[in-house]
Design an enzyme around this catalytic site. Structure first.
Site, short mmCIF file in Angstrom:
data_model
loop_
_atom_site.label_atom_id
_atom_site.label_comp_id
_atom_site.label_asym_id
_atom_site.label_seq_id
_atom_site.Cartn_x
_atom_site.Cartn_y
_atom_site.Cartn_z
N ASP A 50 1.79 38.01 -19.39
CA ASP A 50 3.12 38.86 -19.49
C ASP A 50 3.35 39.78 -20.70
OD1 ASP A 50 5.95 39.44 -18.44
OD2 ASP A 50 6.62 38.73 -20.23
N GLU A 76 -0.31 42.78 -18.19
CA GLU A 76 0.44 43.97 -18.25
C GLU A 76 -0.06 44.36 -19.54
OE1 GLU A 76 4.85 43.41 -16.69
OE2 GLU A 76 4.47 42.16 -18.53
#
Ligand code: CA
Length: 647
Positions: free
Chosen positions: A324, A353
């Site tokens: 993340d 990400e």
């Protein structure tokens, strides 16, 4: 100051259990004193004993307790600058309710049958070109009362261990549904211990995705049938993983090493104040937009993250990680994660990400951002290029992409079809979304059009094409999916995208951020699986097709540049050929409102005729028909035909 802390490079931080004794080691270089408190339970007034820990070199404190202490709960009392704080163990492997007290655990007791024997690399020949990933959440998968899962297991780890479950119309749900989809992996939303659900209270009325870590190395308690006893969540989490592995499905863990639930209550902060977070002159840096950011570049933080991922792989047989806000982490840490994990499991998948939620004090070139992909090796990135080119900008609900009203974006789509690598037929000057090719290889790219964040794909169509008839939206959905599954790179989709998953906001609109909305908004509604059965079958066909066709698994930029060729096409139509040794493929995306007739490429000798596998609302591994010379591609649809080498 922080730089002067001694570094501990041992592998015995935390509580190391044996039947004869348990050894506790805590790295707390700035502490003046550390005491260990033992409790009978994970909560309540039940102190058993309190002992002093002794300094043991390199910033650590140590205590060994003779005897078998499996199941005893413990905390540290850490005194820094005259202030004493009670803390859980940053290296806790087990914890009581809400993760407040850590627990000593005999892990050999927690393995499902055969789990240890399966090994940590049970799948072979896996890389991001061969994987097909869908994103699920433990709770969402089986929370539906019509999921057919037994009531006590709904929304729990054990819900995903039940086979033979059906919806009201007899279609498979839960793990059987995943198996029938044909995905190689599931990416599971946070299931480490997070802070936003009160595990001590009933779950009714509570919901959260869990992007707020409390204990990095302990499974979340609210997904267990009993969050109070530390062993139950471990056993049941492993049961879930073992069941998925039995179904042939790998488990990718969504990990949030970029920030913690908060600073004050975090065990990392209590044990070594201010070491684990990046600071600014005024306070704490906040690239996560959640109030803090982890200082992954500090040596003992880097070690902490590395130890954590290694633990999940060795103890839980995790097959990959999704990081993340990976742009908050630093390039060096990500590279070390790759190098260490690949050496123990060559089939592990690592991606994240490639962006941050805000600015960071970490220098730009050190951030594990999408634009720095080429300075790492083997770390994949979500392609927001693919996502927004296909269906419109993620933050502007009316904005449209190639499939839903902006067919002129076909030229931009080339960038994503080649897997964001350098290709002679991609106009990088025209394409403004990324500053040139960012991937070294298609295996650096995660292609997708929907995930847990933002509008679901179906809701994006509802919002951006408000006057569209359902059959038009379904055609757009099919075309978007066909692009994801026939582009170079790893296909990824939000589970339920295949049956038009929707998240109504209760006010006549669609929710674009459902992180704390009721479970009724977030859960998979298996009634829709029946209603949108044809769409589900199309996805299954796309997945099965992709898994059989090597032209879609190119792994190097050179192969893509040499073997993939775009044809000249009118606006709104994209067509390309891929020529590999085993087969040729001809792929056409028609985003216009009319059928398009295209000349099919001349076949190389020694190959059989063109066989159509994907056309209109059909996709699969069985040829639909053969074509010569020209192909007619229906409006808003994908056509794929292949020709294999004659043996
Ligand atoms: Ca929790």
């Amino acid at each position: 100051m922080l730089d002067r802390y001694e570094i501990y490079d041992g592998t015995d931080l935390g509580a190391v259990y044996s039947k004869e004794s348990t050894a506790f080691r805590l790295w707390a270089p700035s502490a003046e004193a550390v005491e260990l408190c033992f409790y009978e339970k994970g909560d309540g007034d039940c102190l058993v004993q309190q002992v002093q820990m002794l300094r043991s070199g390199k910033g650590t404190w140590y205590y060994e307790w003779k005897g078998d202490h499996d199941g005893i709960y413990y905390t540290y009392l850490v005194t820094v600058d005259g202030v004493t704080r009670e803390s859980g163990d940053p290296y806790a492997k087990a914890a009581g309710v809400n993760g407040i007290r850590s627990m000593v655990v005999d892990l050999t007791d927690t393995d499902p049958e055969g789990f240890r024997e399966e090994g940590i690399s049970w799948v072979s020949g896996m890389d991001m070109a061969h994987a097909v990933v869908t994103e699920i959440s433990v709770r969402d998968m089986t929370a539906d009362e019509y999921s057919g899962v037994t009531a006590p297991h709904r929304g729990k780890y054990l819900g995903l261990t039940e086979t033979g479950t059906k919806n009201a119309e007899g279609l498979s749900t839960g793990i059987d549904y995943l198996k029938e989809l044909g995905v190689t992996h599931v990416q599971i939303m946070p299931f480490y211990d997070f802070g936003s659900i009160d595990e001590a209270k009933p779950l009714e009325g509570q919901y959260n995705w869990g992007y707020d870590p409390v204990n990095y190395n302990v499974p979340e308690g609210s997904y267990a049938t009993d969050p109070f006893h530390g062993k139950v969540r471990i056993c049941e989490c492993k049961e879930m993983i073992a069941a998925l592995h039995r179904a042939g499905i790998g488990v990718i863990m969504d990990v949030v090493y970029n920030h913690t639930f908060n600073i004050e209550d975090c065990v990392l902060q209590k044990c070594v104040p201010d070491y684990f977070y990046r600071r600014t002159a005024a306070g704490y840096s906040d690239a996560s937009a959640c109030g803090n950011e982890i200082a992954s570049d500090h040596p003992m933080v880097r070690k902490y993250i590395l130890d954590s991922v290694k633990y999940w792989v060795s103890e839980y047989h995790i097959d990959g990680f999704r990081f993340d806000l990976m742009g908050v982490l630093d390039v060096e840490t990500m590279q070390q994660i790759h190098d260490e994990l690949k050496s123990t499991n060559p089939n592990i998948l690592l991606y994240g990400e490639g962006w941050t939620g805000g600015d960071s004090v970490l220098p730009f070139e050190k951030r594990a951002l999408k634009c720095n992909t080429k300075s790492m090796h083997g770390i994949g990135m979500f392609s927001d290029d693919m996502r927004d080119t296909v269906k419109g900008h993620v933050f502007y609900e009316k904005d449209t992409g190639f499939v839903n009203g902006s067919p002129e974006k076909g030229a931009d789509l080339r960038f994503s079809i080649v897997g964001a690598v350098q290709h002679p037929q991609v106009d990088y000057n025209r394409y403004s979304y990324s500053n040139g090719s960012w991937a070294s290889a298609p295996t650096d790219v995660v292609n997708y059009v929907s995930c847990h964040d933002n509008l679901t794909l179906w809701d994006k169509f509802l919002c951006s094409v408000p006057d569209g008839e359902e059959k038009e939206l379904l055609a757009m959905n099919r075309l978007a999916a066909a692009i994801v599954f026939t582009a170079q790179g790893m296909p990824f989709f939000l589970c339920g995208e295949d049956f038009a998953r929707t998240k109504p906001d209760g006010k006549g609109g669609c929710s674009e951020n459902s992180f704390n909305l009721p479970v009724e908004v977030n859960r998979l509604d298996y009634g829709r699986l029946t209603k949108y059965r044809e769409l589900n079958c199309y996805y299954r066909g796309l997945i099965a097709f992709r898994k059989e066709h090597p032209s879609l698994w190119l792994t190097t930029a050179q192969e893509v540049a040499e073997q993939l060729h775009f044809a000249d096409t009118p606006e709104g139509v994209v067509a390309f050929t891929i020529n590999t040794e085993q087969e040729s493929a001809f792929v056409v995306y028609n985003a216009t409102k009319e059928p398009q007739e295209l000349a099919v490429p001349q076949l190389q000798s020694r190959k059989n005729g063109w066989q159509v596998f994907i056309d209109g609302d059909i996709a699969g591994t069985a040829p639909i028909r053969t074509i010569e010379k020209t192909a007619t591609v229906k409006s808003c649809s994908c056509l794929v035909c292949c020709s294999t080498m004659l043996s």
